[in-house]
Design an enzyme around this catalytic site. Structure first.
Site, PDB file in Angstrom:
ATOM      1  CG  ASP A   1     -23.658  72.073  18.241  1.00  0.00           C
ATOM      2  OD1 ASP A   1     -23.016  72.669  19.124  1.00  0.00           O
ATOM      3  OD2 ASP A   1     -24.352  72.669  17.400  1.00  0.00           O
TER       4      ASP A   1
ATOM      5  NE  ARG B   1     -26.594  82.365  19.159  1.00  0.00           N
ATOM      6  CZ  ARG B   1     -25.502  83.120  19.007  1.00  0.00           C
ATOM      7  NH1 ARG B   1     -25.625  84.443  18.949  1.00  0.00           N
ATOM      8  NH2 ARG B   1     -24.316  82.572  18.912  1.00  0.00           N
TER       9      ARG B   1
ATOM     10  CG  ASP C   1     -23.177  77.521  12.041  1.00  0.00           C
ATOM     11  OD1 ASP C   1     -23.672  76.496  12.550  1.00  0.00           O
ATOM     12  OD2 ASP C   1     -21.950  77.721  11.970  1.00  0.00           O
TER      13      ASP C   1
ATOM     14  CG  ASP D   1     -24.949  73.221  13.859  1.00  0.00           C
ATOM     15  OD1 ASP D   1     -25.736  73.518  12.935  1.00  0.00           O
ATOM     16  OD2 ASP D   1     -24.219  74.045  14.434  1.00  0.00           O
TER      17      ASP D   1
ATOM     18  CD  GLU E   1     -27.032  75.471  15.745  1.00  0.00           C
ATOM     19  OE1 GLU E   1     -26.526  74.832  16.690  1.00  0.00           O
ATOM     20  OE2 GLU E   1     -26.366  76.236  15.014  1.00  0.00           O
TER      21      GLU E   1
ATOM     22  CE  LYS F   1     -25.999  74.082  20.090  1.00  0.00           C
ATOM     23  NZ  LYS F   1     -24.832  74.840  19.583  1.00  0.00           N
TER      24      LYS F   1
ATOM     25  CE  LYS G   1     -21.651  73.965  12.787  1.00  0.00           C
ATOM     26  NZ  LYS G   1     -21.071  75.160  13.427  1.00  0.00           N
TER      27      LYS G   1
END
Length: 493
Positions: A281, A345, A341, A262, A343, A257, A269
């Site tokens: 992230d 995946r 959020d 993010d 995102e 990933k 968030k």
């Protein structure tokens, strides 16, 4: 750091810092031997210190009028309970105690007679990784002196030096991962990850393909591209390949990933969501970059390794994806985005579809995917989801050998109904209970049947606020050593 073996006994060794692992009750009489060598009342001194040989005990004694500048004693616990993990922790503690000293660190631990090479390599890795520090972003770096040479003492086979050659490539991979995770998001961008891949390809003879936004559009990567709609940074889909000198009998794919920042998108968030830490992230991509850095130098025979990173930012502007939007992944699956959020995946979905087209023997993805995994396993253990028992066992063994916590979790198919959408083929999130399981089940939808696949959620393990074990505070580089072990084990089978 130069690493070597020394035939000298602790009574005769000379260098800067002499570090000894001491089990409870000191069955080998090392304390008495050091008293005699250095003319010290060491036993009396230790009674005044919190040192009894228990795990975690560590004392350092400056030496005057000696050919060594300091003596370090590290507790090992009961002699019968000493295992490789305890040796790692002892080696890391010894390294930290030696920080501030230059020169040579001599380290004596009770190496196993059955696996001396593995024990010695683990200790050497622990020393180098424990001494890591990151001064890149200070206006006036203040690096502390540290040993530049490690000598392993004790009854180690002379031919073992060859086995220690892997220590430097593996540690370099971990350090690369740490640097990528720790760097701020204005430094590590999708473009910077692409440049890192280009550097690795140039330096180590790897093959590199970078897909730009238009290339991803042509391939129908609507899931990945939806995430970066709100960012001014162009996405980069990075494909790095290691090919062995001989014919490859196995093809493995690592997927990481790669969210370099993010914000959460319109599901912003807030509060305890740690938006200020969302530079990490991209920890999954850092792990696979680090693994490729090590593999490129180790050059295992008979195995071909592909690294895939779909890298972008998740930001907010007038073009950003909305909660409720429906997008189409590159395998034709339609996805209702009920949470912007979730995102990671979405980026992994198209990367997994791409991975399957390589016709691999196995796919492993790593991602800082869910807070639910952190709640379940804490910050020292990553979660493993896979429907393939053989692949799961391989990864668990690789992690155990690396000293990295990994625990297999249930891929409970009935929870798939939580991803059901009224309009699209599926939603990108399910109910809050079992959130890490439904995240893994979401990813499973993008892996072709018959291809062994495993998902590792490293949300908790990628960062350590206070430091632990081999890891200083900050980025840990988790996953690199597990992946390298797994790949090299596959090369040997």
């Amino acid at each position: 750091m130069k690493i070597s073996l020394s035939p000298a006994t602790p009574e005769a060794w000379s260098g800067s810092v002499l570090a000894l692992g001491i089990p409870e009750n000191d069955p080998q009489g090392l304390v008495a031997a050091m008293e005699q060598r250095f003319s010290l009342q060491l036993s009396d001194w230790l009674k005044q210190k919190p040192f009894s040989g228990k795990p975690g005990d560590c004392v350092s004694l400056p030496l005057l009028r000696s050919d060594c500048t300091a003596l370090v004693l590290v507790g090992l616990g009961e002699a019968s309970s000493v295992d490789r993990d305890r040796l790692r922790l002892a080696a890391a503690a010894a390294a930290r105690a030696a920080q501030g000293q230059g020169g040579t660190l001599g380290l004596l631990l009770p190496w196993s007679s059955d696996t001396p090479e593995e024990d010695a390599a683990a200790a050497a890795e622990a020393v180098r990784l424990a001494l890591y520090s990151d001064e890149r972003f200070r206006s006036k770096p203040e690096p502390s002196p540290k040993p530049d040479q490690l000598e392993l003492l004790g009854s180690l086979p002379g031919g073992l030096s060859h086995g220690l050659e892997a220590v430097h490539p593996v540690c370099a991979g971990v350090e690369l991962a740490r640097e990528l995770v720790a760097a701020p998001p204005n430094s590590v961008t999708p473009a910077e990850l692409a440049r890192t891949a280009s550097h690795l390809a140039h330096e180590h003879g790897l093959e590199l393909t970078i897909l730009e936004r238009s290339d991803c559009e042509e391939r129908g990567m609507g899931s990945f591209l939806s995430v970066c709609q709100g960012s001014d940074m162009d996405p980069k889909f990075i494909h790095l390949t290691y090919r062995p000198n001989d014919a490859a009998s196995k093809r493995l794919v690592l997927v990481g990933k790669g969210l370099t920042f993010d914000s959460g998108g319109y599901n912003l968030k807030v509060g305890a969501a740690q938006i200020d830490m969302m530079k990490f992230d991209m920890g999954g991509s850092a792990a696979v970059f680090g693994a490729m850095r090590a593999i490129a130098e180790l050059r295992p025979a008979g195995v071909e390794v592909h690294m895939l990173v779909a890298s972008c930012e998740n930001m907010i502007n007038g073009s950003a994806v909305h909660p409720g939007d429906i997008v189409t992944a590159s395998n034709g699956t339609t996805i209702e985005i009920n949470n912007t959020d979730a995102e990671g995946r979405l980026t992994l979905a198209d990367a997994l579809v791409y991975a399957c087209k390589l016709k691999p023997d196995a796919i492993v993805d790593l991602a800082t995917l869910t807070g639910a995994c952190v709640i379940a396993l804490g910050d020292e253990i990553a979660g493993l989801w896979s429907g393939d028992d053989s692949l799961s066992s391989q990864l668990e063994m690789a992690a155990q050998a690396a000293g990295e916590g990994l625990w297999r979790m249930p891929l409970h198919s009935p929870y798939r109904k939580g991803l059901k959408s009224l309009l699209a083929d599926m939603k990108n999130t399910g109910p809050r209970p079992g959130g890490s399981i439904t995240a893994a089940l979401f990813l499973k939808e993008f892996v072709d049947a018959g291809i062994p696949w495993a998902h590792i959620d490293i949300a908790g393990t990628v960062w350590s606020d206070k430091g632990r074990g081999l890891d200083p505070s900050g980025a840990t580089g988790y996953g690199v050593r597990t992946l390298v072990n797994w790949i090299t084990n596959q090369a040997n089978t």
